[in-house]
Design a protein around this motif. Structure first.
Motif, PDB file in Angstrom:
ATOM      1  N   ALA A 196      -7.612  46.097  78.116  1.00  0.00           N
ATOM      2  CA  ALA A 196      -6.757  46.918  78.991  1.00  0.00           C
ATOM      3  C   ALA A 196      -6.388  46.203  80.292  1.00  0.00           C
ATOM      4  N   CYS A 197      -6.893  44.987  80.471  1.00  0.00           N
ATOM      5  CA  CYS A 197      -6.766  44.344  81.788  1.00  0.00           C
ATOM      6  C   CYS A 197      -5.446  43.582  81.941  1.00  0.00           C
ATOM      7  N   GLU A 198      -4.729  43.856  83.011  1.00  0.00           N
ATOM      8  CA  GLU A 198      -3.478  43.133  83.280  1.00  0.00           C
ATOM      9  C   GLU A 198      -3.646  42.072  84.365  1.00  0.00           C
ATOM     10  N   ALA A 199      -4.818  42.025  84.977  1.00  0.00           N
ATOM     11  CA  ALA A 199      -5.085  40.989  85.995  1.00  0.00           C
ATOM     12  C   ALA A 199      -5.325  39.664  85.254  1.00  0.00           C
ATOM     13  N   VAL A 219     -15.891  36.043  71.829  1.00  0.00           N
ATOM     14  CA  VAL A 219     -14.600  35.344  71.771  1.00  0.00           C
ATOM     15  C   VAL A 219     -13.803  35.862  70.568  1.00  0.00           C
ATOM     16  N   ALA A 220     -14.496  36.009  69.418  1.00  0.00           N
ATOM     17  CA  ALA A 220     -13.816  36.481  68.202  1.00  0.00           C
ATOM     18  C   ALA A 220     -13.291  37.903  68.408  1.00  0.00           C
ATOM     19  N   LYS A 221     -14.099  38.707  69.054  1.00  0.00           N
ATOM     20  CA  LYS A 221     -13.664  40.095  69.278  1.00  0.00           C
ATOM     21  C   LYS A 221     -12.461  40.148  70.218  1.00  0.00           C
ATOM     22  N   LEU A 222     -12.511  39.353  71.284  1.00  0.00           N
ATOM     23  CA  LEU A 222     -11.403  39.384  72.256  1.00  0.00           C
ATOM     24  C   LEU A 222     -10.127  38.854  71.606  1.00  0.00           C
ATOM     25  N   ALA A 223     -10.273  37.796  70.786  1.00  0.00           N
ATOM     26  CA  ALA A 223      -9.086  37.235  70.123  1.00  0.00           C
ATOM     27  C   ALA A 223      -8.506  38.244  69.135  1.00  0.00           C
ATOM     28  N   GLY A 224      -9.383  39.017  68.520  1.00  0.00           N
ATOM     29  CA  GLY A 224      -8.922  39.997  67.534  1.00  0.00           C
ATOM     30  C   GLY A 224      -8.498  41.310  68.160  1.00  0.00           C
ATOM     31  N   GLY A 225      -8.632  41.431  69.450  1.00  0.00           N
ATOM     32  CA  GLY A 225      -8.218  42.669  70.121  1.00  0.00           C
ATOM     33  C   GLY A 225      -9.178  43.821  69.879  1.00  0.00           C
ATOM     34  N   GLN A 226     -10.426  43.522  69.546  1.00  0.00           N
ATOM     35  CA  GLN A 226     -11.375  44.622  69.318  1.00  0.00           C
ATOM     36  C   GLN A 226     -11.787  45.260  70.635  1.00  0.00           C
ATOM     37  N   ALA A 227     -12.149  46.525  70.535  1.00  0.00           N
ATOM     38  CA  ALA A 227     -12.510  47.266  71.747  1.00  0.00           C
ATOM     39  C   ALA A 227     -13.669  48.185  71.406  1.00  0.00           C
ATOM     40  N   ASP A 228     -14.872  47.585  71.287  1.00  0.00           N
ATOM     41  CA  ASP A 228     -16.018  48.369  70.840  1.00  0.00           C
ATOM     42  C   ASP A 228     -17.162  48.379  71.843  1.00  0.00           C
ATOM     43  N   SER A 229     -16.858  47.967  73.095  1.00  0.00           N
ATOM     44  CA  SER A 229     -17.883  48.014  74.145  1.00  0.00           C
ATOM     45  C   SER A 229     -17.137  48.126  75.469  1.00  0.00           C
ATOM     46  N   MET A 230     -17.884  48.265  76.526  1.00  0.00           N
ATOM     47  CA  MET A 230     -17.218  48.348  77.838  1.00  0.00           C
ATOM     48  C   MET A 230     -16.507  47.022  78.130  1.00  0.00           C
ATOM     49  N   LEU A 231     -17.169  45.901  77.780  1.00  0.00           N
ATOM     50  CA  LEU A 231     -16.576  44.588  78.071  1.00  0.00           C
ATOM     51  C   LEU A 231     -15.274  44.399  77.282  1.00  0.00           C
ATOM     52  N   THR A 232     -15.336  44.603  75.966  1.00  0.00           N
ATOM     53  CA  THR A 232     -14.154  44.314  75.135  1.00  0.00           C
ATOM     54  C   THR A 232     -13.024  45.314  75.399  1.00  0.00           C
ATOM     55  N   THR A 233     -13.366  46.565  75.625  1.00  0.00           N
ATOM     56  CA  THR A 233     -12.333  47.583  75.873  1.00  0.00           C
ATOM     57  C   THR A 233     -11.617  47.280  77.198  1.00  0.00           C
ATOM     58  N   SER A 234     -12.408  46.938  78.201  1.00  0.00           N
ATOM     59  CA  SER A 234     -11.814  46.643  79.513  1.00  0.00           C
ATOM     60  C   SER A 234     -10.940  45.399  79.432  1.00  0.00           C
ATOM     61  N   PHE A 235     -11.416  44.387  78.695  1.00  0.00           N
ATOM     62  CA  PHE A 235     -10.667  43.132  78.598  1.00  0.00           C
ATOM     63  C   PHE A 235      -9.287  43.394  78.004  1.00  0.00           C
ATOM     64  N   GLY A 284     -11.850  61.038  93.982  1.00  0.00           N
ATOM     65  CA  GLY A 284     -12.325  62.415  93.952  1.00  0.00           C
ATOM     66  C   GLY A 284     -12.499  62.937  92.530  1.00  0.00           C
ATOM     67  N   HIS A 285     -11.847  62.305  91.562  1.00  0.00           N
ATOM     68  CA  HIS A 285     -11.959  62.779  90.171  1.00  0.00           C
ATOM     69  C   HIS A 285     -12.790  61.780  89.349  1.00  0.00           C
ATOM     70  N   GLU A 286     -13.059  62.124  88.120  1.00  0.00           N
ATOM     71  CA  GLU A 286     -13.843  61.247  87.230  1.00  0.00           C
ATOM     72  C   GLU A 286     -12.867  60.500  86.324  1.00  0.00           C
ATOM     73  N   PRO A 287     -12.513  59.253  86.658  1.00  0.00           N
ATOM     74  CA  PRO A 287     -11.520  58.566  85.826  1.00  0.00           C
ATOM     75  C   PRO A 287     -12.145  58.002  84.546  1.00  0.00           C
ATOM     76  N   ILE A 288     -11.292  57.539  83.642  1.00  0.00           N
ATOM     77  CA  ILE A 288     -11.815  56.879  82.437  1.00  0.00           C
ATOM     78  C   ILE A 288     -12.301  55.496  82.870  1.00  0.00           C
ATOM     79  N   GLY A 289     -13.581  55.266  82.706  1.00  0.00           N
ATOM     80  CA  GLY A 289     -14.247  54.114  83.325  1.00  0.00           C
ATOM     81  C   GLY A 289     -13.553  52.781  83.146  1.00  0.00           C
ATOM     82  N   HIS A 290     -13.286  52.391  81.881  1.00  0.00           N
ATOM     83  CA  HIS A 290     -12.769  51.038  81.664  1.00  0.00           C
ATOM     84  C   HIS A 290     -11.367  50.882  82.242  1.00  0.00           C
TER      85      HIS A 290
END
Ligand SMILES: Cc1cc2nc3c(=O)[nH]c(=O)nc-3n(C[C@H](O)[C@H](O)[C@H](O)COP(=O)(O)O)c2cc1C
Length: 410
Positions: A121-124, A103-119, A77-83
Motif C-alpha cells: 500500500a506504500c506510495e513513498a 522478497v518473494a512475497k513482495l515481488a508477488g504482491g502478497q499481503a499476509d502480514s503487517m509488513l507485506t500489506t503495508s509495503f 481522533g479515530h481508529e484508522p486502518i493500521g497499515h
C-alpha cells in the motif's frame, strides 16, 4: 527530519536492524518498526520498543496503540486502518533484512502480514535490502524476484560479500552495514543525487578583439543551466560556471560568471577538487585574437586582419588533473556524417568518461532551442535520447553520469 518505516524479516542479520534504528534516531529521524513473525525468533520486538518507545507491529489485524502515527505526533481522533495510516504518514519504507521469503512475497504482491500489506500500500520511496545465504541469493527465483521489484521502482540495495552467517560459508548475501543503509535511505528521501557535488559549465566564452567586439559562439547556456537545475532538484550540491549566459540562476545553485576561455579554465581548476562529477556543457571559443586592441578599432573601408591563436583545451587539461574517483562528462556538437564515431574518438582523445553528442545538422534542435536530442556515449553504453525538453534531456544525462560515477567509486 523524516519518518522511516522499517520492515524486519526473518534472518540472522535482523540484529543489524537494531543498530540501524539507533543510528536513524540519532540522526533525528522517527522510526516505526514492522516485524514478520519469523523475525521475532531472531530478535525481540522489545529491543526496538525499548529504543523507540513505540510499539512494533506484526499482524495486519493488530490494533496499533499509536493509530498509525509516528513517535512525537498527535494521535488521530479515530481508529484508522493500521497499515494504511502508517504508510500514508511514512516518508520512506525500508525492508532490512529482507529474507528470500519476504522478497518473494513482495515481488508477488502478497499481503499476509503487517509488513507485506503495508509495503503493497506504500506510495513513498521503497527500499529492500536482501540478506541471505549465497545460494539462496543467486537462485534464479530470488534473482528474478529482485528484478521484478527493481522494475517496479523499488530501490534494491545490493548485499555485500564476505563471511556469511552459516558456519564456514563465504560469499555474497551480507546485509550492508547500518550506516550504509541509512545513507541509502537518506538518498532516497533527498533525491538520488544527494551527496553528489557537481561542477557544471554553461554558455559560450567570448574572446575580446577590442573593448566592444569579440570572437564567440552561439551557445545559449540553456543545456548547462537545465543540468544544474535538475541536479540541484535531485539533491546534488551544484556549482555552475556561466560564460555569458543571460538567464536567472537556478534556485540553490552557486554561480560564478566568466567571460573568456582562460577565465573558464581558471574557474574550473578552482572548483574541480571538491567535485564528484564535472559536466562541461559550456562551449569555449577555440581561438582568441593574438592581440587585443585597448581602444575601439576604427571602421575602415578595406580589410581588417585578425590573427587568432588556439585557446587552452579545458577538457583535456581537466581530464589530466581529475582524480581517479571523479567523473568527467564532455559535450560534442557534431555535424552530420559519422557523428557518433567522431564523438567516440573525442571521448578517447580527451580522456573523459562520457560524451553527450548532438548533431547540429539536425534542423529540429537549434542553439537557442528549448528542446534537444542527444546521444549519450560511454564505454559501457550508448543511449539515444529522442527530441525532448532540455530538462528531460538533462535528467537522462544525469542518470548516466550518476551510474558511471557510482561504478567508478565502488
Ligand atoms: C537460523 C536461521 C537463519 C536464517 N537466516 C536467513 C537469512 O539470513 N536470510 C533468509 O532469507 N532466510 C533465512 N532463514 C530462513 C527464514 O527465516 C525463513 O525463510 C522464514 O520463513 C522467513 O520468514 P519471513 O520472510 O516472513 O520473515 C533462516 C532460518 C534459520 C532457521
Amino acid at each position: 527530519m523524516s519518518k522511516i518505516l522499517l520492515g524486519v524479516s526473518g534472518g540472522i542479520a535482523a540484529y543489524k536492524a537494531v543498530e540501524f534504528v539507533r543510528l536513524a534516531v540519532a540522526a533525528g529521524h522517527t522510526v516505526r518498526v514492522l516485524m514478520t513473525a519469523s523475525s521475532r525468533r531472531f530478535i525481540g520486538a522489545e529491543t526496538f520498543e525499548g529504543i523507540l518507545g513505540s510499539p512494533v507491529l506484526t499482524s495486519e489485524f493488530e490494533k496499533d496503540p499509536l493509530r498509525g502515527s509516528f513517535p512525537g505526533e498527535q494521535l488521530p481522533g479515530h481508529e484508522p486502518i493500521g497499515h494504511l495510516a502508517l504508510v500514508e504518514s511514512a516518508d520512506v519504507f525500508l525492508v532490512a533484512p529482507a529474507s528470500a521469503n519476504t522478497v518473494a512475497k513482495l515481488a508477488g504482491g502478497q499481503a499476509d502480514s503487517m509488513l507485506t500489506t503495508s509495503f503493497l500500500a506504500c506510495e513513498a520511496p521503497r527500499l529492500v535490502a536482501p540478506a541471505m545465504n549465497e545460494r539462496m541469493y543467486l537462485d534464479p527465483a530470488t534473482t528474478r524476484n529482485l528484478e521484478v521489484l527493481s522494475e517496479r521502482g523499488v530501490d534494491v540495495i545490493e548485499p555485500g560479500s564476505g563471511s556469511l552467517a552459516s558456519k564456514g560459508e563465504y560469499g555474497i548475501g551480507r546485509l550492508p552495514e547500518p550506516a550504509e543503509l541509512l545513507r541509502r535511505v537518506e538518498s532516497a528521501l533527498n533525491g538520488d543525487l544527494s551527496g553528489f557535488r557537481l561542477l557544471v559549465t554553461a554558455g559560450g566564452t567570448r574572446e575580446p578583439i577590442d573593448p566592444v567586439r569579440f570572437v564567440g559562439n552561439r551557445s545559449s547556456g540553456r543545456m548547462g543551466f537545465a543540468v544544474a537545475e535538475r541536479a540541484q532538484a535531485r539533491g546534488a550540491e551544484v556549482i555552475l560556471i556561466a560564460a555569458n549566459v543571460n538567464m536567472a540562476t537556478p534556485a540553490g545553485v552557486t554561480r560564478h560568471d566568466v567571460e573568456t576561455t582562460s577565465e573558464l579554465a581558471v574557474a574550473c581548476e578552482d572548483h574541480i577538487a571538491g567535485s564528484d562529477v564535472l559536466v562541461m556543457a559550456a562551449a569555449p571559443a577555440d581561438f582568441r585574437p593574438v592581440q587585443v586592441s585597448s581602444g575601439k578599432l576604427k571602421r575602415t573601408d578595406d580589410f581588417l586582419e585578425l590573427r587568432l591563436e588556439a585557446t587552452e583545451d579545458i577538457l583535456a587539461t581537466l581530464s589530466n588533473r581529475a582524480a581517479a574517483g571523479q567523473t568527467l562528462v564532455g559535450f560534442a556538437a557534431e555535424h552530420g556524417g559519422d557523428a557518433e564515431a567522431r564523438a567516440r574518438e573525442k571521448m578517447a582523445r580527451k580522456g573523459v568518461d562520457m560524451i553527450v553528442m548532438n548533431d547540429v545538422s539536425d534542423p529540429r534542435i537549434g542553439f537557442d532551442s528549448s528542446v534537444n536530442a542527444v546521444t549519450i556515449i560511454s564505454s559501457s553504453e550508448t543511449v539515444e535520447v529522442e527530441i525532448a525538453g532540455k530538462h528531460e534531456v538533462a535528467d537522462r544525462i544525469l542518470d548516466s553520469a550518476r551510474l558511471i560515477h557510482l561504478k567508478k567509486s565502488r
